[in-house]
Enzyme design. Structure first.
Site, short mmCIF file in Angstrom:
data_model
loop_
_atom_site.label_atom_id
_atom_site.label_comp_id
_atom_site.label_asym_id
_atom_site.label_seq_id
_atom_site.Cartn_x
_atom_site.Cartn_y
_atom_site.Cartn_z
N CYS A 108 0.74 -1.28 -0.03
CA CYS A 108 -0.03 0.01 0.01
C CYS A 108 0.92 1.42 0.10
O CYS A 108 0.36 2.34 -0.44
CB CYS A 108 -0.96 0.03 1.42
SG CYS A 108 -2.12 -1.12 1.22
N ASN A 167 -10.14 0.14 -0.25
CA ASN A 167 -8.65 0.14 -0.42
C ASN A 167 -7.98 -0.37 -1.65
O ASN A 167 -7.94 -1.58 -2.01
CB ASN A 167 -8.16 -0.60 0.80
CG ASN A 167 -6.37 -0.53 0.91
OD1 ASN A 167 -5.77 -0.19 0.15
ND2 ASN A 167 -6.11 -1.03 2.23
N HIS A 183 -3.07 7.55 1.69
CA HIS A 183 -3.56 5.99 1.18
C HIS A 183 -5.02 6.07 1.72
O HIS A 183 -5.25 6.19 3.15
CB HIS A 183 -2.46 5.15 1.92
CG HIS A 183 -3.06 3.81 1.65
ND1 HIS A 183 -3.63 3.26 0.66
CD2 HIS A 183 -3.23 2.91 2.54
CE1 HIS A 183 -3.99 1.97 0.68
NE2 HIS A 183 -3.63 1.75 1.88
#
Length: 324
Positions: A114, A281, A251
């Site tokens: 990520c 996500n 993020h």
């Protein structure tokens, strides 16, 4: 004079299929309310059968090139962040290079889960300020739907697919915090935390891709502290303070992590670009997706000071301070 890596184009791509939280109620012991209250996610995009990471990356790259008013022939390098490549090798970046018709320069992948796009930006910045490239296409692209255990309600409801891209160009600045471009980067990792977020498979272990596994509560406790520290470290390197920030572009993993980080930095939520509700996500794709959407919304404008920050498996985390 100082060479800066300046953002001159941004774009994104999302698969057509949109999966609302309610769809999970048919197969899992979960509800729309449970997912929304714990993550902020309302829907996500899922890649179609046969749709690949490289295809999405190419589409996002084309959008960014169009936004910059450039063609593939103008690009010197492609740096692509992903944890879900089409193949073990070659890199997705070289597949994007071919898909764009780019026959010069070089291309490579970065894998920091990520945090991948932050790491890719830092690498692209280094290429530009060292003179190895004048224009770099930086991409984050993921098909996390392919590594989901669809029986695990704690993980499969959180992730989505997509791609975002940014074109960086070498421009001369005065060497002050008022310059446009990347002003500072801060990268970190600590392999002792591997078990908090990983995929239980791989070429040298199971010869399969495996499924994503996550210790959500433990990761949450690490995230807010580490994200705040890395953001403030990058700002300090740039000679700036929290109060100078126009937008946090984080993020997009969990609304509570995003809100907790903003609170610790003393930045109100109306100065945070949020897309987690619509995309879930998307791992390395989430920050470039948010940059592109934020520009499309009219939130991000030239001259704005942005802080991007992310944490992912490894653990790996970092931040970039960039004046748009």
């Amino acid at each position: 004079m100082t060479t800066r890596a300046v953002a001159i184009g941004v774009g994104h791509y999302l698969p057509e299929r949109i999966v609302p939280n309610s769809e999970f109620e048919k197969t899992l012991d979960t509800t729309d309310e449970w997912i929304r209250t714990r993550s902020g996610i309302e829907r996500r995009h899922i890649a179609a059968e046969g749709e690949t990471t490289s295809q999405m990356a190419i589409a996002a790259a084309r959008a960014a090139l169009k936004d910059a008013g450039l063609t593939a022939d103008d690009i010197d390098a492609v740096v692509l962040a992903t944890s879900t490549p089409d193949h073990t090798f070659p890199s997705v970046a070289t597949m994007v290079q071919a898909g764009l018709g780019m026959t010069r320069g070089f291309a490579f992948d970065v894998q920091a889960v990520c945090a991948g796009f932050v790491f890719a930006l830092a690498n692209a910045n280094a290429l530009i300020i060292s003179g190895q490239a004048r224009r770099v296409l930086v991409i984050g692209a993921e098909t996390f739907s392919r590594i989901m255990d669809w029986t695990d309600r704690s993980t499969c409801v959180l992730f989505g697919d997509g791609a975002g891209a940014l074109v960086l160009e070498a421009q001369e600045g005065k060497g002050t915090p008022d310059d446009r471009g990347i002003l500072a980067t801060d990268l970190n990792s600590d392999g002792r935390y591997k078990d908090m977020l990983y995929v239980d498979g791989g070429v040298s272990t199971t010869q399969t891709s495996g499924y994503l596994r996550m210790q959500g509560n433990a990761l949450f406790r690490q995230a807010v502290e580490k994200l705040t520290e890395t953001a403030e470290s990058a700002l300090h390197k740039a000679g700036l303070e929290d109060s100078d920030v126009d937008w946090i572009v984080p993020h997009q993993a969990n609304i509570r992590i995003i809100a907790g980080t903003a609170k610790k930095m003393g930045i109100p939520m109306d100065q945070v670009v949020l897309t987690v509700q619509d995309h879930g996500n998307t791992s390395a794709a989430s920050i470039p997706l948010a940059l592109s959407v934020g520009k499309d919304r009219g939130q991000i404008k030239q001259g704005d000071l942005l802080v991007t920050e992310a944490i992912g498996g490894g653990l790996a985390w970092g931040s970039v301070v960039i004046r748009w």
